[in-house]
Design a protein around this motif. Structure first.
Motif, short mmCIF file in Angstrom:
data_model
loop_
_atom_site.label_atom_id
_atom_site.label_comp_id
_atom_site.label_asym_id
_atom_site.label_seq_id
_atom_site.Cartn_x
_atom_site.Cartn_y
_atom_site.Cartn_z
N PHE A 291 -43.63 126.13 5.74
CA PHE A 291 -45.35 125.51 6.13
C PHE A 291 -45.16 123.97 5.93
CE2 PHE A 291 -48.28 123.11 3.11
CZ PHE A 291 -49.66 123.41 3.91
N ASP A 292 -44.93 123.12 7.04
CA ASP A 292 -44.59 121.57 6.76
C ASP A 292 -45.16 121.17 7.34
OD1 ASP A 292 -44.70 122.38 9.57
OD2 ASP A 292 -42.31 123.17 9.55
N ALA A 293 -45.15 119.70 8.00
CA ALA A 293 -45.91 118.21 8.47
C ALA A 293 -46.85 119.25 9.04
CB ALA A 293 -44.39 117.01 8.87
N GLN A 294 -45.79 119.81 10.07
CA GLN A 294 -46.86 120.57 11.35
C GLN A 294 -47.90 121.38 11.23
OE1 GLN A 294 -44.88 122.13 14.69
NE2 GLN A 294 -43.81 120.64 14.98
N SER A 295 -48.01 122.08 10.01
CA SER A 295 -49.22 122.81 9.79
C SER A 295 -50.28 121.44 9.63
CB SER A 295 -48.51 123.06 8.46
OG SER A 295 -47.01 124.44 8.16
N LEU A 296 -50.06 120.72 8.70
CA LEU A 296 -50.98 120.27 8.03
C LEU A 296 -51.81 119.15 9.32
CD1 LEU A 296 -49.74 118.19 5.35
CD2 LEU A 296 -50.89 119.99 4.78
N ARG A 297 -51.10 119.15 10.67
CA ARG A 297 -51.87 119.09 12.60
C ARG A 297 -52.81 120.38 12.13
NH1 ARG A 297 -46.96 115.97 15.16
NH2 ARG A 297 -48.96 115.38 16.51
N ASP A 323 -41.67 122.40 3.32
CA ASP A 323 -41.25 121.17 2.51
C ASP A 323 -42.17 120.20 2.66
OD1 ASP A 323 -38.51 121.81 4.16
OD2 ASP A 323 -39.45 121.00 6.62
N VAL A 324 -43.56 120.72 2.54
CA VAL A 324 -44.52 120.09 1.72
C VAL A 324 -44.96 120.51 0.46
CG1 VAL A 324 -46.70 119.27 1.87
CG2 VAL A 324 -45.48 119.79 3.66
N ASP A 325 -44.93 119.29 -0.65
CA ASP A 325 -44.81 119.59 -2.20
C ASP A 325 -46.96 119.49 -2.63
OD1 ASP A 325 -42.27 119.22 -2.67
OD2 ASP A 325 -41.78 117.60 -2.50
#
Length: 367
Positions: A291-297, A323-325
């Motif tokens: 789960f990282d910044a790409q997951s939020l796109r 990588d996302v808090d």
């Protein structure tokens, strides 16, 4: 509490169904009075067809003979629901079909996917939805286009061999794709163009085995082929469209065939009736391997979280690593890596780790 557990796959360790079961087991161990409904999901990559098969009770599976990214014979399933066919590109092009030492996108081909698409066309499909993700290829869909009837020639008039590494030698494209007016939909949550630092080669090539000098070589090959393909097949600018770089450039090939892109996560969520299931729950849990910044796109976890926010329901993410808090649509983000102390430990015990993580989060959860 009524818990809805709707994760994606944990790539390389667990299917979406296995992940959902692990979370449910851990949560109910800590809170046996709750009820947990599992809803495995997919965003177009591996698991796409399995998820839709559960969601579409009237659909039937069809098995076809095709080939893997190195041309070896394999069997692959796709789904038929009336005149719509749902195909998973990874069934023929998947990275999971190759050993680590075999991964080389200069050689791998999407020809096998073309054989599946051709079968769907010739058996009467009028709408073909192809889930793009998890591919071992970086050939801009050239292999698939060849299987559909186009011939790629070099300057001597000889047919090109397969693989992304030879595309710079393509001097002509002859013939016509046998598509019979079918509508193509590329189901993907990758919004990358075909070329550039965020394109098929530089963004995803390394995980497929391309390193060092292979990367600029492949980029040059795709650039040369894209220029010719757009002139010959159109539309000009197809390589720059969001999603053209999905699955090693398969998105680009579907744009050449007149197709369009839709969110794989949204398509799957609508098919399984996610909105109604969220509305009937008190808490939603989603997750994926990384789960990282790409997951939020626009990827699956973000789609689930957004749906939960619309209904005012709290949503948790349980991931292998993160990588996302925090995020406005999320009540919390937790990872197996954080729980066990290292990525290596998380990979060694994926199911046990996720189960333990869910138990810990459930113990600490305050309604």
């Amino acid at each position: 509490m009524r818990i809805l557990i709707a994760p994606d796959k944990f790539a390389g360790t667990m299917s979406a169904a296995e992940a959902a079961d692990a979370v449910a087991a851990g949560w109910l161990r800590a809170r046996p009075g709750d009820t947990a409904a599992t809803l495995p999901l997919a965003d177009g990559g591996p698991g796409f067809v399995d998820v839709l098969a559960h969601a579409l009770p009237g659909a039937t599976r069809r098995t076809v003979a095709t080939c893997d990214p190195l041309g070896r014979p394999v069997q692959a399933d796709y789904l038929r629901d009336g005149e719509t066919a749902y195909i998973e590109s990874a069934a023929a092009c998947g990275l999971h079909l190759l050993e680590a030492a075999e991964r080389d996108p200069r050689r791998t081909t999407s020809y096998g996917l073309g054989l599946i698409v051709s079968d769907a066309i010739e058996t009467g499909a009028r709408r073909i939805v192809v889930g793009l993700g998890g591919s071992a290829t970086n050939d801009a869909g050239a292999g698939m286009l060849t299987a559909l009837g186009l011939t790629l020639l070099d300057s001597t008039g000889a047919a090109l061999p397969y693989g992304g590494g030879v595309l710079s030698a393509c001097a002509a494209i002859e013939g016509h794709a046998r598509t019979r007016g079918v509508e193509f939909i590329a189901a993907t949550d990758v919004d990358s163009p075909l070329l550039g630092p965020h394109g098929a080669t530089y963004m995803f090539g390394p995980q497929k085995g391309a390193t060092g000098s292979a990367l600029p070589f492949l980029e040059m090959s795709l650039s040369s082929f894209a220029e010719l393909a757009e002139r010959r097949l159109g539309p000009v600018g197809a390589s720059e469209q969001p999603g053209a770089g999905a699955a090693g450039g398969l998105g680009f090939a579907f744009f050449l065939l007149g197709g369009h892109r839709e969110s794989g996560a949204r398509l799957t969520c609508e098919a399984v009736g996610l909105d109604a299931k969220i509305a009937a729950s008190d808490l939603v849990i989603t997750g994926e391997g990384s789960f990282d910044a790409q997951s939020l796109r626009g990827k699956l976890a973000a789609e689930v979280a957004s749906g939960a926010a619309v209904h005012g329901k709290p949503c948790l993410v349980l991931a292998g690593r993160s990588d996302v808090d925090a995020h406005p649509d999320l009540a919390g983000v937790h990872s197996v890596t954080e729980l066990l102390g290292s990525p290596e430990a998380a990979m060694r015990e994926p199911v046990e780790g996720l189960t333990s993580l869910a138990e810990k989060v459930a113990t600490e959860w305050r309604e």
